[in-house]
Structure formats: structure tokens, C-alpha cells
Design a protein around this motif. Sequence first.
Motif, PDB file in Angstrom:
ATOM      1  N   TRP A  26       0.315  -1.049  -0.328  1.00 21.99           N
ATOM      2  CA  TRP A  26       0.024  -0.524   0.362  1.00 21.99           C
ATOM      3  C   TRP A  26       1.268   1.455  -0.617  1.00 21.99           C
ATOM      4  O   TRP A  26       1.100   1.747   0.937  1.00 21.99           O
ATOM      5  CB  TRP A  26      -1.446  -0.213   0.978  1.00 21.99           C
ATOM      6  N   PRO A  27       1.471   1.239  -1.301  1.00 21.60           N
ATOM      7  CA  PRO A  27       2.596   2.212  -1.019  1.00 21.60           C
ATOM      8  C   PRO A  27       2.381   3.621  -0.664  1.00 21.60           C
ATOM      9  O   PRO A  27       0.831   3.508  -1.790  1.00 21.60           O
ATOM     10  CB  PRO A  27       3.418   2.312  -2.292  1.00 21.60           C
ATOM     11  N   SER A 132      -5.701  -9.656 -14.439  1.00 23.01           N
ATOM     12  CA  SER A 132      -4.884  -8.394 -15.181  1.00 23.01           C
ATOM     13  C   SER A 132      -3.727  -7.483 -14.291  1.00 23.01           C
ATOM     14  O   SER A 132      -3.662  -7.585 -13.425  1.00 23.01           O
ATOM     15  CB  SER A 132      -6.174  -7.355 -15.529  1.00 23.01           C
ATOM     16  N   ARG A 133      -3.020  -6.351 -15.541  1.00 24.06           N
ATOM     17  CA  ARG A 133      -2.237  -6.142 -14.742  1.00 24.06           C
ATOM     18  C   ARG A 133      -3.099  -4.434 -14.283  1.00 24.06           C
ATOM     19  O   ARG A 133      -2.160  -3.582 -12.919  1.00 24.06           O
ATOM     20  CB  ARG A 133      -1.643  -5.512 -15.314  1.00 24.06           C
ATOM     21  N   GLN A 134      -4.133  -4.408 -14.447  1.00 24.12           N
ATOM     22  CA  GLN A 134      -4.675  -2.712 -14.000  1.00 24.12           C
ATOM     23  C   GLN A 134      -5.857  -3.635 -13.229  1.00 24.12           C
ATOM     24  O   GLN A 134      -6.452  -4.520 -13.698  1.00 24.12           O
ATOM     25  CB  GLN A 134      -4.941  -2.638 -15.793  1.00 24.12           C
ATOM     26  N   LEU A 153      -5.474   4.735  -8.013  1.00 22.81           N
ATOM     27  CA  LEU A 153      -5.367   4.025  -8.535  1.00 22.81           C
ATOM     28  C   LEU A 153      -3.435   4.193  -8.751  1.00 22.81           C
ATOM     29  O   LEU A 153      -3.329   2.763  -8.679  1.00 22.81           O
ATOM     30  CB  LEU A 153      -5.490   4.336 -10.055  1.00 22.81           C
ATOM     31  N   LYS A 154      -2.757   4.790  -8.228  1.00 16.79           N
ATOM     32  CA  LYS A 154      -1.324   5.001  -7.646  1.00 16.79           C
ATOM     33  C   LYS A 154      -1.326   4.419  -7.187  1.00 16.79           C
ATOM     34  O   LYS A 154       0.293   3.280  -7.083  1.00 16.79           O
ATOM     35  CB  LYS A 154      -1.122   6.793  -7.849  1.00 16.79           C
ATOM     36  N   VAL A 155      -2.124   3.728  -5.487  1.00 17.19           N
ATOM     37  CA  VAL A 155      -1.680   3.287  -4.366  1.00 17.19           C
ATOM     38  C   VAL A 155      -1.856   1.617  -4.621  1.00 17.19           C
ATOM     39  O   VAL A 155      -1.342   0.786  -4.325  1.00 17.19           O
ATOM     40  CB  VAL A 155      -2.020   3.625  -3.463  1.00 17.19           C
ATOM     41  N   LEU A 156      -3.111   1.974  -5.222  1.00 11.88           N
ATOM     42  CA  LEU A 156      -3.162   0.381  -5.390  1.00 11.88           C
ATOM     43  C   LEU A 156      -2.865  -0.921  -6.216  1.00 11.88           C
ATOM     44  O   LEU A 156      -2.304  -1.411  -6.852  1.00 11.88           O
ATOM     45  CB  LEU A 156      -5.287   0.006  -6.467  1.00 11.88           C
ATOM     46  N   PRO A 158       1.071  -0.251  -9.265  1.00  9.61           N
ATOM     47  CA  PRO A 158       2.102   0.674 -10.027  1.00  9.61           C
ATOM     48  C   PRO A 158       2.060   1.218 -11.268  1.00  9.61           C
ATOM     49  O   PRO A 158       1.403  -0.125 -11.691  1.00  9.61           O
ATOM     50  CB  PRO A 158       3.331  -0.089  -9.421  1.00  9.61           C
ATOM     51  N   GLY A 159       2.793   2.038 -12.252  1.00  8.88           N
ATOM     52  CA  GLY A 159       2.355   2.562 -13.546  1.00  8.88           C
ATOM     53  C   GLY A 159       1.104   2.658 -13.882  1.00  8.88           C
ATOM     54  O   GLY A 159      -0.406   2.623 -13.284  1.00  8.88           O
ATOM     55  N   SER A 160       1.155   2.859 -15.120  1.00  8.83           N
ATOM     56  CA  SER A 160       0.291   3.417 -16.289  1.00  8.83           C
ATOM     57  C   SER A 160      -1.038   2.116 -16.107  1.00  8.83           C
ATOM     58  O   SER A 160      -0.498   1.773 -16.568  1.00  8.83           O
ATOM     59  CB  SER A 160       0.381   4.247 -17.109  1.00  8.83           C
ATOM     60  N   PRO A 161      -2.232   2.460 -16.252  1.00  8.88           N
ATOM     61  CA  PRO A 161      -3.011   1.423 -16.173  1.00  8.88           C
ATOM     62  C   PRO A 161      -2.401   0.922 -17.923  1.00  8.88           C
ATOM     63  O   PRO A 161      -2.362  -0.377 -18.455  1.00  8.88           O
ATOM     64  CB  PRO A 161      -4.438   1.611 -15.903  1.00  8.88           C
TER      65      PRO A 161
END
Length: 301
Positions: A26-27, A132-134, A153-156, A158-161
Amino acid sequence: MPPAPARRRGPAASYEELARVAARAWPPLESEPLGEWELRGAEGFTRRANSVLPLGDPGMPLDEALTAVRRWYAERGLPAYVQTATGAEGTQELLCAELERRGWVREVTAELWVGALAPVADRGEPSGVVLSRQADEAWLARYRRKGVSEVALKVLGPGSPRSWGSPRSWGSPRSSEAESGGEAGSGGEPGSGGGPSVWFATVPGPDAPAAIGRCVVDGRWAGFAAVEVDPAQRRRGLATAVMAALARRALDEGASAAWLQVEEDNAGARALYDRLGFAPHHAYHHYRAPESSAPAGDGSL
């Protein structure tokens, strides 16, 4: 002399190891050290990403440290929280007592449970579960937290969906390293080689998913979260199927142990996790500074 207590079920782990693994799952959007404490902020999305993780000495007397904590969160328009733990070797019973003596209010108590990963993978039939990765729009439609933002979404994950490509249905040929985000367990953007590996699971439904889940693979650990089922679809084994699919993916990436967090009053989830072989490791608590306002964002857990 009474017999020694039975050893706790599940993989051996220290509190500090699990606290750091859970924190990486949970960054926060920003963090700052205060001695060996970590101040974390994510605009109010979850207490886990918006609280102090006090794993050691803050490098100053406690009252000075708490003053610095309150100032740091006030500068960001957030209530000041300290996350503590009890019930295992190395946890923070003394710090809890000192916080309470100073008027800090314990708002939430939950437990971190651990278990072996392979039995979870073997328990359910994961056919029909899409990995999925997103966290796509369908997944977010089932996610119980309201008003999911770009911060969330950034916490859930990493990276752009948009960088992850198409979802993958369990049972299809194993994805390549490029599809799975680089080397097993690397996480982050494809080829980045940094951070935990994050997976989202969905059981499609006619309007919204029948069930969802999230898994963060970090070294030997797989952390499960957001396992949610449409109330009309409960008691069909969907939560078990979601966790089995995520567990198999985590095994592929080299994990062998599992952890999850569950609130004290969630009897249904606790019963499920007990059947899957999980057991409590420690309790954790969020203490709010006196006179701090309630969180504006999603303050759960």
C-alpha cells in the motif's frame, strides 16, 4: 508445568518483516523518514498509506517526535495517524500505551493473518477468473471504496493502467515476461525491475464483476486484498476461486507464503480465511492524534 503453547500455524515471520511487506503493498505517494519512523501520505486514501510506520527509534524524545508527526500531516491537510501493532514478538504495546496516555485515539483495529500459499492455489477452480495488471473500470465498479481517484489508482498498483495491455484469462497459455511486467516478481512498469508485482483478478458479470481481488507479490510473500463478491453471487465459491487464481500466479513468480489483513468484525471473511489455512499473526491499530479531524478521503484500514 503446563505444556508449551503450540506453534502458530503458517510461515514463520517477524513482525518487522511483515510490516515492511505490508507497507510496500500500500505505497504512499510521498514519504519522509523521522529517524527510523516513516511518515507516509497519499491524500487520505486508506489509513495504511496515510500514517506513520514506527519501526524503531524516531531519533528524538517521543513528545518531540509526535509534534513533528502532527506538523507534517497538518501541512498536507491530513489527520495525524500512527500505525502500531500488538500481539507478536517485537510489536509495540509500550508505544500504544504511551499514545493512549497522551490522548491519541485508537480508531481502527484489524489483524494481519499469514498462511502457506500452495494450499490456497489448490483450493478453488480458477476457471473464469481474469487476471490483469490494471484495475480497469469493471474492477473498480465492484471495488467497495467510493470515489476512486487517480491517487487511489497509484496506491493500488504501480504504473499507468494503459501500459499493461489486455487482461489475461486464467487457463490461457502462460504470459511472457513482457506481458507480465518483466521478470517474475519485479512489478512496476515492464522492464523496470523495481517494486512488488501487482495483479488484479476479476470474475466477469453481466453488468459489474461478480467478484474481484488484488494480489501483491513481493519476494516470498503474496499479499491478498480487495477480495469482494457481489452480494447476489455469494456462497458460490467465487472468493475462493479468485484467491486460487491469484495464488497460482504468485507461485509462478516465486512466492511461497501469503498474508492478508482483515477487520475484527468481518466474520464472513475471517471464516473463509480460516478455511484456507490462514491464522492471525498480529493485530494492528491506527491511532489518531487528539483534535485531528476525521480523514477527508477513504480512511478505512
